[in-house]
Write an enzyme that holds these catalytic residues in place. Structure first.
Site, mmCIF file in Angstrom:
data_model
loop_
_atom_site.group_PDB
_atom_site.id
_atom_site.type_symbol
_atom_site.label_atom_id
_atom_site.label_comp_id
_atom_site.label_asym_id
_atom_site.label_seq_id
_atom_site.Cartn_x
_atom_site.Cartn_y
_atom_site.Cartn_z
ATOM 1 N N HIS A 20 38.293 41.451 33.081
ATOM 2 C CA HIS A 20 39.426 41.571 32.025
ATOM 3 C C HIS A 20 39.045 41.768 31.003
ATOM 4 O O HIS A 20 38.150 41.022 30.313
ATOM 5 C CB HIS A 20 40.349 40.253 32.517
ATOM 6 C CG HIS A 20 41.443 40.181 31.349
ATOM 7 N ND1 HIS A 20 42.630 40.976 31.821
ATOM 8 C CD2 HIS A 20 41.766 39.654 30.144
ATOM 9 C CE1 HIS A 20 43.522 40.822 30.770
ATOM 10 N NE2 HIS A 20 43.066 39.982 29.755
ATOM 11 N N ASN A 58 37.051 39.968 39.336
ATOM 12 C CA ASN A 58 37.731 41.017 38.473
ATOM 13 C C ASN A 58 36.976 40.945 37.015
ATOM 14 O O ASN A 58 36.349 39.980 36.937
ATOM 15 C CB ASN A 58 39.256 40.474 38.370
ATOM 16 C CG ASN A 58 39.900 41.593 37.401
ATOM 17 O OD1 ASN A 58 40.005 42.536 37.696
ATOM 18 N ND2 ASN A 58 40.723 40.889 36.613
HETATM 19 C C1 GRF Z 1 38.606 48.053 32.433
HETATM 20 O O1 GRF Z 1 38.711 48.128 31.172
HETATM 21 C C2 GRF Z 1 38.978 46.836 33.070
HETATM 22 O O2 GRF Z 1 38.864 45.802 31.971
HETATM 23 C C3 GRF Z 1 40.411 46.788 33.426
HETATM 24 O O3 GRF Z 1 40.398 47.782 33.883
HETATM 25 C C4 GRF Z 1 39.740 48.933 33.195
HETATM 26 C C5 GRF Z 1 39.231 49.812 34.212
HETATM 27 O O4 GRF Z 1 38.785 50.878 33.536
HETATM 28 N N1 GRF Z 1 40.604 45.648 34.648
HETATM 29 P P1 GRF Z 1 37.830 51.925 34.775
HETATM 30 O O5 GRF Z 1 38.716 52.598 35.777
HETATM 31 O O6 GRF Z 1 36.699 51.120 35.328
HETATM 32 O O7 GRF Z 1 37.318 53.207 33.768
#
Ligand code: GRF
Length: 216
Positions: A113, A111
């Site tokens: 974050h 993941n």
């Molecule tokens: C990212 O900022 C990530 O840190 C979080 O969700 C967001 C997803 O953005 N887990 P995207 O859909 O990849 O533009």
């Protein structure tokens, strides 16, 4: 041990800008991951269009059709396992995973974050960082365990918060970092350099007591 073209499933719920960074780097050969399927729990997620444009298979199951979290997760896994993924990338997948799902894919789920974990788990990280007057912020790639945003950390991208910066501006700068560090860390896994063992992250055979840190 080196692996090549690690079969990788990417799970999304929205825009998929991180997904796009994987597609672009896989296309250019910068990472050696076989993006076999993009899964969404939302049929209108723009990331599904990004996947289709790139010729990557898509799958979608709405969570509202299932009585509880585990039933949904079992349905997701049954679908994903058609591709026998070796790595799962959570890229804006806005679902808390059941213990069953975490166990089913133990050591294979990453993941990202948007905070310097263990600081600021949970939502709305950019505004919370600004409200607290932090001078540093960033994003963390970690293995997924049952603890929300709590699994072993692998790679962090850090930036200095600008004076007077808005949450939107900070979010954009953090996302630009994510698009670099997430494919990089996932590629380590695909190369067999990164492993999950005994509840810890290991890189090149060494226990990662602290994440690798890149300053941007
Ligand atoms: C990212 O900022 C990530 O840190 C979080 O969700 C967001 C997803 O953005 N887990 P995207 O859909 O990849 O533009």
């Amino acid at each position: 041990m080196s692996k090549s073209s690690c079969k990788t499933a990417i799970l999304i719920s929205g825009s998929g800008s991180n997904l796009q960074s994987f597609i672009d780097r896989a296309d250019s050969g910068e990472i050696d991951l076989d993006l076999c399927v993009v899964f969404s729990n939302k049929p209108d997620a723009y990331g599904l269009i990004r996947a289709e444009n790139a010729g990557v298979a898509t799958a979608c199951i709405g969570h509202c059709d299932y009585p509880d979290r585990e039933e949904f997760d079992r349905a997701v896994a049954a679908r994903l396992d058609d591709w026998q993924p070796e790595l799962l990338i959570l890229a804006g997948f806005m679902r808390i995973l059941s213990p069953w799902f975490v166990d089913h894919y133990e050591g294979k789920v990453l993941n990202i974050h948007p905070a310097l974990l263990p600081a600021y788990p949970g939502l709305d990280t950019h505004q919370r960082v600004l409200s607290a007057g932090e001078t540093w912020h960033g994003s963390t790639v970690h293995f997924v365990t049952e603890e929300l945003d709590g699994g072993p950390r692998i790679l962090q991208g850090r930036l200095a918060v600008n004076p007077g910066e808005t949450a939107d501006a900070l979010c954009a700068r953090v996302q630009a970092i994510e698009h670099q560090i997430y494919p990089e860390a996932a590629n380590w896994f695909g190369q067999g350099r990164l492993e999950f063992n005994d509840g810890n992250a290991w890189l090149d055979g060494k226990l990662l007591e602290e994440p690798v840190v890149s300053n941007f």
